[in-house]
Design a protein around this motif. Structure first.
Motif, PDB file in Angstrom:
ATOM      1  N   UNK A   5       0.738  -1.300  -0.190  1.00 17.01           N
ATOM      2  CA  UNK A   5       0.235  -0.050   0.227  1.00 17.01           C
ATOM      3  C   UNK A   5       0.877   1.598   0.197  1.00 17.01           C
ATOM      4  N   UNK A   6       0.554   2.667  -0.052  1.00 16.36           N
ATOM      5  CA  UNK A   6       1.355   3.840  -0.873  1.00 16.36           C
ATOM      6  C   UNK A   6       0.702   5.159   0.069  1.00 16.36           C
ATOM      7  N   UNK A   7       0.806   5.828   1.158  1.00 11.66           N
ATOM      8  CA  UNK A   7       0.636   6.596   1.674  1.00 11.66           C
ATOM      9  C   UNK A   7       1.664   7.856   0.919  1.00 11.66           C
ATOM     10  N   UNK A   8       0.065   8.369   0.052  1.00  9.25           N
ATOM     11  CA  UNK A   8       0.794   9.209  -0.866  1.00  9.25           C
ATOM     12  C   UNK A   8       0.828  11.123  -0.525  1.00  9.25           C
ATOM     13  N   UNK A  21      -5.809  10.281   8.932  1.00  7.25           N
ATOM     14  CA  UNK A  21      -6.691   8.546   9.326  1.00  7.25           C
ATOM     15  C   UNK A  21      -5.984   7.690   7.749  1.00  7.25           C
ATOM     16  N   UNK A  22      -5.723   8.448   6.326  1.00  8.58           N
ATOM     17  CA  UNK A  22      -5.582   7.971   5.967  1.00  8.58           C
ATOM     18  C   UNK A  22      -4.070   7.073   6.234  1.00  8.58           C
ATOM     19  N   UNK A  23      -3.579   7.829   6.903  1.00  8.27           N
ATOM     20  CA  UNK A  23      -1.352   7.531   7.045  1.00  8.27           C
ATOM     21  C   UNK A  23      -2.054   5.925   7.983  1.00  8.27           C
ATOM     22  N   UNK A  37       4.568  -0.516   3.125  1.00  5.72           N
ATOM     23  CA  UNK A  37       3.360   0.441   3.128  1.00  5.72           C
ATOM     24  C   UNK A  37       5.464   1.285   2.439  1.00  5.72           C
ATOM     25  N   UNK A  38       4.408   1.995   1.837  1.00  3.65           N
ATOM     26  CA  UNK A  38       5.350   3.379   0.704  1.00  3.65           C
ATOM     27  C   UNK A  38       5.146   4.643   0.997  1.00  3.65           C
ATOM     28  N   UNK A  39       6.062   5.305   1.378  1.00  6.86           N
ATOM     29  CA  UNK A  39       5.630   6.079   1.586  1.00  6.86           C
ATOM     30  C   UNK A  39       5.974   7.416  -0.136  1.00  6.86           C
ATOM     31  N   UNK A  40       5.137   7.476  -0.397  1.00  6.82           N
ATOM     32  CA  UNK A  40       5.325   8.681  -2.366  1.00  6.82           C
ATOM     33  C   UNK A  40       5.003  10.129  -1.173  1.00  6.82           C
ATOM     34  N   UNK A  41       5.595  10.668  -2.128  1.00  2.00           N
ATOM     35  CA  UNK A  41       5.898  12.568  -2.012  1.00  2.00           C
ATOM     36  C   UNK A  41       4.599  12.989  -3.322  1.00  2.00           C
ATOM     37  N   UNK A  63       6.004  11.211  14.430  1.00  2.00           N
ATOM     38  CA  UNK A  63       4.882  11.410  15.817  1.00  2.00           C
ATOM     39  C   UNK A  63       4.100  10.504  16.338  1.00  2.00           C
ATOM     40  N   UNK A  64       3.484  10.666  14.784  1.00  2.00           N
ATOM     41  CA  UNK A  64       2.335   9.098  15.270  1.00  2.00           C
ATOM     42  C   UNK A  64       2.741   7.761  15.898  1.00  2.00           C
ATOM     43  N   UNK A  65       4.100   7.794  15.509  1.00  2.00           N
ATOM     44  CA  UNK A  65       4.173   6.449  15.569  1.00  2.00           C
ATOM     45  C   UNK A  65       3.706   5.515  14.297  1.00  2.00           C
ATOM     46  N   UNK A  66       3.624   6.047  12.946  1.00  2.00           N
ATOM     47  CA  UNK A  66       3.342   5.453  11.739  1.00  2.00           C
ATOM     48  C   UNK A  66       4.688   5.349  10.750  1.00  2.00           C
ATOM     49  N   UNK A  67       5.557   4.009  10.451  1.00  2.00           N
ATOM     50  CA  UNK A  67       6.538   4.226  10.299  1.00  2.00           C
ATOM     51  C   UNK A  67       6.658   3.186   8.869  1.00  2.00           C
ATOM     52  N   UNK A  68       7.325   3.305   7.452  1.00  2.00           N
ATOM     53  CA  UNK A  68       7.069   3.245   6.768  1.00  2.00           C
ATOM     54  C   UNK A  68       8.397   2.479   5.775  1.00  2.00           C
ATOM     55  N   UNK A  69       8.587   0.927   5.207  1.00  2.00           N
ATOM     56  CA  UNK A  69       9.566   0.513   4.143  1.00  2.00           C
ATOM     57  C   UNK A  69      10.182   1.073   4.077  1.00  2.00           C
ATOM     58  N   UNK A  70       9.425   2.088   2.373  1.00  3.86           N
ATOM     59  CA  UNK A  70       9.996   1.976   1.468  1.00  3.86           C
ATOM     60  C   UNK A  70       9.459   3.546   1.243  1.00  3.86           C
ATOM     61  N   UNK A  71      10.752   4.059   0.617  1.00  2.55           N
ATOM     62  CA  UNK A  71      10.748   5.351   0.798  1.00  2.55           C
ATOM     63  C   UNK A  71      11.702   7.151   1.533  1.00  2.55           C
ATOM     64  N   UNK A  72      11.306   8.229   1.412  1.00  6.33           N
ATOM     65  CA  UNK A  72       9.938   8.967   0.239  1.00  6.33           C
ATOM     66  C   UNK A  72      10.523   8.865  -1.092  1.00  6.33           C
ATOM     67  N   UNK A  73       9.658   8.706  -2.096  1.00  2.00           N
ATOM     68  CA  UNK A  73       9.410   8.040  -3.294  1.00  2.00           C
ATOM     69  C   UNK A  73       8.648   9.920  -3.490  1.00  2.00           C
TER      70      UNK A  73
END
Length: 351
Positions: A5-8, A21-23, A37-41, A63-73
């Protein structure tokens, strides 16, 4: 196929709660399925890029404790990938306008200068990065058919798309900066613990319908989060010595916790009239009967004795902290060494 999945977010500054909320939803979806989870800008539009915006987003996520495995792209660094995709689209139905812009049906997928629009870049990235599920707010529903068409023109299929309800303000409109104190950075400044924000968003999950922000529920989570902190964590969050942790326990947020600490460490000056002197004198007598440091039981017994003889506890609080309201009085008494407590009541009694 492993779930990806991705958060963009666009780099427009601190995340508001709707984006957060989406993140959280993407992170939870990936975690439940052993996914990534891929972080994309999404920075294809220079007009929407705010200086420091990406850094603010990264700080919010951490700060929210939301980690991502790849990115930021960053889409701004993938122009070659988009140029190759644009060439394929032109071979499969896309057309170039007189001004140089490229369209697929009614949708502009490249600007006159050749740069990819959001629609093209988003689809290309989802295909190129192997995204299996796109989880986003329902305000993106109108993009679905367009993006499916673009994906097919590129020789692929859009990932499975899950739309969740939006987080709305009290006015029933999509939550945004105009509502005030809804950005993650603002909540942090308001003293809402990160665990409280995360818990609130996790509780919302993937809402089927739009939901209004429940500020009182968020505040309830803040109180619970403070209660769950260790003495060391709470003291650090309030920038206070760990010995003051009992006094911070009644705070409703971390701003109030810091205020409680300040009352004890750096009280405002106070001057009491003669009516308060009997209470101050009796407190001095009682306090002299206990060695430092006071235990909770000793501090409570002093306050209980003063109350039993009709002592003016408000006056005592004012003498010790300079404030009419604050942490539980026994915690203030326990926190102050005997010489300092005596000094404060002497100073206040001179009024």
């Amino acid at each position: 196929m492993p779930v990806r999945v991705r958060f963009a977010p666009s780099p427009t500054g601190s995340l508001h709660l709707g984006n957060a909320l989406t993140a959280v939803a993407n992170r939870a979806f990936a975690d439940a399925r052993g996914g990534v989870l891929v972080l994309r800008i999404d920075d294809t539009d220079p007009r929407r890029v705010v200086e420091g915006g990406e850094e603010a987003i990264l700080a919010d996520l951490r700060w929210l404790g939301i980690a991502w495995e790849e990115g930021p792209v960053r889409q701004s660094e993938r122009s070659t990938v988009y140029e190759e995709a644009l060439a394929r689209a032109l071979e499969h139905g896309a057309t170039r306008d007189d001004d140089g812009a490229v369209r697929l049906g009614r949708t502009t997928i490249a600007r006159p200068d050749g740069t990819a629009t959001y629609q093209l870049a988003s689809v290309v990235d989802d295909l190129d990065l192997g995204i299996t599920h796109v989880i986003r707010g329902s305000d993106h529903r109108p993009n679905l058919a367009v993006q499916q068409e673009i994906a097919r023109a590129l020789g692929g299929e859009l990932p499975e798309v899950i739309h969740h309800g939006l987080l709305l303000g009290a006015d029933g409109k999509k939550l945004s900066k105009r509502h005030g104190h809804t950005a993650v950075a603002e909540l942090r400044a308001d003293g809402i613990p990160s665990a409280a924000v995360r818990a609130y968003l996790k509780e919302l999950g993937l809402p089927t319908h739009d939901v209004q922000l429940d500020a009182s529920r968020l505040r309830r989570f803040a109180i619970d989060a403070i209660a769950a902190m260790s003495d060391e964590e709470l003291a650090a969050a309030a920038a206070a010595p760990v010995s003051l942790a009992p006094a911070l326990r009644g705070a409703r947020d971390l701003v109030e916790a810091r205020s409680f600490a300040e009352q004890i460490l750096d009280p405002a000056p106070s001057a009491l009239d003669a009516a308060a002197h009997p209470t101050l004198e009796r407190f001095a007598e009682l306090r002299a009967g206990f060695a430092d440091p006071l235990t909770e039981a000793d501090a409570r017994s002093i306050v209980r004795e003063l109350k039993a003889v009709g002592g003016d506890l408000r006056a005592l609080r004012l003498a010790l902290t300079g404030h009419h309201r604050g942490p539980e009085l026994w915690t203030v008494v326990a926190a102050l060494p005997a010489p300092e407590a005596e000094r404060r009541i002497v100073v206040a009694g001179r009024g």
